[in-house]
Scaffold this motif. Sequence first.
Motif, PDB file in Angstrom:
ATOM      1  N   THR A  35      15.462  -1.474   4.905  1.00 40.93           N
ATOM      2  CA  THR A  35      16.409  -2.219   5.642  1.00 40.93           C
ATOM      3  C   THR A  35      17.737  -1.266   5.653  1.00 40.93           C
ATOM      4  O   THR A  35      17.837  -0.300   5.205  1.00 40.93           O
ATOM      5  CB  THR A  35      16.899  -3.660   4.792  1.00 40.93           C
ATOM      6  N   LYS A  36      18.797  -1.803   6.456  1.00 46.04           N
ATOM      7  CA  LYS A  36      19.907  -0.900   6.498  1.00 46.04           C
ATOM      8  C   LYS A  36      20.720  -0.767   5.322  1.00 46.04           C
ATOM      9  O   LYS A  36      21.276   0.158   5.127  1.00 46.04           O
ATOM     10  CB  LYS A  36      20.796  -1.639   7.338  1.00 46.04           C
ATOM     11  N   ASP A  37      20.436  -1.531   4.408  1.00 46.60           N
ATOM     12  CA  ASP A  37      21.028  -1.632   2.842  1.00 46.60           C
ATOM     13  C   ASP A  37      20.250  -0.860   2.070  1.00 46.60           C
ATOM     14  O   ASP A  37      20.837  -0.331   1.039  1.00 46.60           O
ATOM     15  CB  ASP A  37      21.419  -2.867   2.492  1.00 46.60           C
ATOM     16  N   GLY A  38      19.340  -0.020   2.632  1.00 52.56           N
ATOM     17  CA  GLY A  38      18.412   0.994   1.769  1.00 52.56           C
ATOM     18  C   GLY A  38      17.209   0.135   0.896  1.00 52.56           C
ATOM     19  O   GLY A  38      16.341   0.958   0.549  1.00 52.56           O
ATOM     20  N   SER A  39      17.090  -1.161   0.894  1.00 48.58           N
ATOM     21  CA  SER A  39      15.875  -1.745   0.330  1.00 48.58           C
ATOM     22  C   SER A  39      14.822  -1.126   1.100  1.00 48.58           C
ATOM     23  O   SER A  39      14.509  -1.154   2.306  1.00 48.58           O
ATOM     24  CB  SER A  39      16.157  -3.274   0.624  1.00 48.58           C
ATOM     25  N   PHE A  40      13.572  -0.955   0.117  1.00 48.15           N
ATOM     26  CA  PHE A  40      12.509  -0.579   0.714  1.00 48.15           C
ATOM     27  C   PHE A  40      11.403  -1.404   0.491  1.00 48.15           C
ATOM     28  O   PHE A  40      11.204  -2.143  -0.722  1.00 48.15           O
ATOM     29  CB  PHE A  40      12.225   0.591  -0.049  1.00 48.15           C
ATOM     30  N   LEU A  41      10.420  -1.923   1.548  1.00 47.32           N
ATOM     31  CA  LEU A  41       9.527  -2.900   1.416  1.00 47.32           C
ATOM     32  C   LEU A  41       8.233  -2.318   1.396  1.00 47.32           C
ATOM     33  O   LEU A  41       7.698  -1.435   2.366  1.00 47.32           O
ATOM     34  CB  LEU A  41       9.665  -3.919   2.631  1.00 47.32           C
ATOM     35  N   MET A  42       7.239  -2.834   0.861  1.00 52.81           N
ATOM     36  CA  MET A  42       5.670  -2.655   0.810  1.00 52.81           C
ATOM     37  C   MET A  42       4.868  -3.803   0.959  1.00 52.81           C
ATOM     38  O   MET A  42       5.036  -4.774  -0.058  1.00 52.81           O
ATOM     39  CB  MET A  42       5.520  -1.720  -0.487  1.00 52.81           C
ATOM     40  N   LEU A  43       4.210  -3.848   2.012  1.00 51.87           N
ATOM     41  CA  LEU A  43       3.367  -4.916   2.475  1.00 51.87           C
ATOM     42  C   LEU A  43       1.895  -4.879   2.291  1.00 51.87           C
ATOM     43  O   LEU A  43       1.447  -3.706   2.851  1.00 51.87           O
ATOM     44  CB  LEU A  43       3.969  -5.585   3.737  1.00 51.87           C
ATOM     45  N   ILE A  44       1.239  -5.442   1.633  1.00 47.96           N
ATOM     46  CA  ILE A  44      -0.074  -5.596   1.736  1.00 47.96           C
ATOM     47  C   ILE A  44      -0.791  -7.000   2.106  1.00 47.96           C
ATOM     48  O   ILE A  44      -0.448  -7.942   1.483  1.00 47.96           O
ATOM     49  CB  ILE A  44      -0.943  -5.089   0.244  1.00 47.96           C
ATOM     50  N   VAL A  45      -1.530  -6.871   3.093  1.00 45.61           N
ATOM     51  CA  VAL A  45      -2.318  -8.155   3.675  1.00 45.61           C
ATOM     52  C   VAL A  45      -3.741  -8.024   3.305  1.00 45.61           C
ATOM     53  O   VAL A  45      -4.520  -6.985   3.783  1.00 45.61           O
ATOM     54  CB  VAL A  45      -1.797  -8.638   5.121  1.00 45.61           C
ATOM     55  N   ASP A  46      -4.183  -8.976   2.723  1.00 44.88           N
ATOM     56  CA  ASP A  46      -5.711  -9.073   2.396  1.00 44.88           C
ATOM     57  C   ASP A  46      -6.299  -9.546   3.496  1.00 44.88           C
ATOM     58  O   ASP A  46      -5.782 -10.097   4.561  1.00 44.88           O
ATOM     59  CB  ASP A  46      -5.964 -10.074   1.380  1.00 44.88           C
ATOM     60  N   GLY A  47      -7.848  -9.152   3.898  1.00 49.26           N
ATOM     61  CA  GLY A  47      -8.172  -9.490   4.953  1.00 49.26           C
ATOM     62  C   GLY A  47      -9.860  -9.369   4.780  1.00 49.26           C
ATOM     63  O   GLY A  47     -10.430  -8.925   3.861  1.00 49.26           O
ATOM     64  N   ARG A  48     -10.499  -9.784   5.873  1.00 48.80           N
ATOM     65  CA  ARG A  48     -11.997  -9.547   5.718  1.00 48.80           C
ATOM     66  C   ARG A  48     -12.825 -10.636   4.948  1.00 48.80           C
ATOM     67  O   ARG A  48     -13.890 -10.437   4.303  1.00 48.80           O
ATOM     68  CB  ARG A  48     -12.654  -8.381   5.654  1.00 48.80           C
TER      69      ARG A  48
END
Length: 411
Positions: free
Chosen positions: A332-345
Amino acid sequence: MPDNANIEKTQTPENKPKKMFGKLRIAICLLIAIIAGSYLVFVFAPIPFVRKWRNIYIETAMSTNSHQWLATAFIPGFIIDEVMDAIEEQQANQAALESTWEEEQKEEEAKAKAEAEAAEEEQEKVKDFFETYWEINSDNVQNYLTENSIDTSDELYALTVEDLNGELGLTTTEGDTILAINVPNSLVLLQVNGADYVGKLAIVKDPSLICMGKATNLGSRGDIIDTFGENYDALLAINASGFKDADGHGSGGQIKGSLVIDGVEYASSRSSYKFFGMKYDNLFYISNPENVDVTEYRWGMQFFPALIVDGECVVSGTYGLGIQPRTAVGQTKDGSFLMLIVDGRQVGYSLGCTMEECANQLIKYGVYQAANFDGGSSSIMWYNGEQITKSSSPSGFGRYLPNALYLKKAD
């Protein structure tokens, strides 16, 4: 008749004056004794009541110029001296007395001002916290803080909540379930859901805590995600780069594309991949490999596609890559770092998502730059000693990976 004559003789008028004089003398003696006794009691008795009025009598007489004799003529000097010494002592105490009305008023005003400033500082501290962690500034989180008597002025920056099963019912401002809050490590962990998928989203407020780790035997064999977490003493870790995977049986040792850690490149670049990485300014950049000076990067890698560039979503629909398990990151602009995992199959649990759905999950939390990492059966998230996503790999514990992005524990 002689006896009667004697009786009559004793009762003659000549004897009456003698009797009266005797009585008068006795009365005078008694009066003198009473006066003398009263004097002695008044002057010398230690009785509090008498002492009080004796001192008042002496003080009254001695505080005049012409009637001091009323005390000195009747009361011994040492008694008078005791009273006068007490008066002098009281007068001496007066010497150090000065009104401090203004000083006291100033002190009270200063104290009130300091208390007001402290209260305002506490309010600002709380305000700043919820501006930083705006995602958790929801009604049910506020209720949780109140119900658990958490002092928002002192304890917010030490706040930790572990609820991986979502039993507390805490949600973000966007309605997603909060699984963990670990403020000392700048982490908020969420469960996110879509029409056909389930995922986990980690939001890290301090991007300097995001690091890249490489497999122990990079080049020959990768490590499972648990090993990365343990080797790097991480709090959270996710998969990152793709790797050579002939017929789905790759050992994870041979990475695809560039890998940069602390300005050093451990694998050669691929021109067909975008370069994603964090420079030493702790900002996440999306670039083309030919424009990258690896020495400027704290960590970096290659994959595709870019999802969000300068706040604009640059993918739509499936982007030709169907519905799959996904791994994506962003900032984000304020520096927050995001990590996303989506399960599947996994029919009945989570099928996976499209590239656009992946991007939209990140946009919901204000991401300004975002990129897609390797997905499929490699997609996995490890948190605090356990895997918290469900890998679609046949092994059940995930693939062997060449590298991983991890959240190191704060000092």
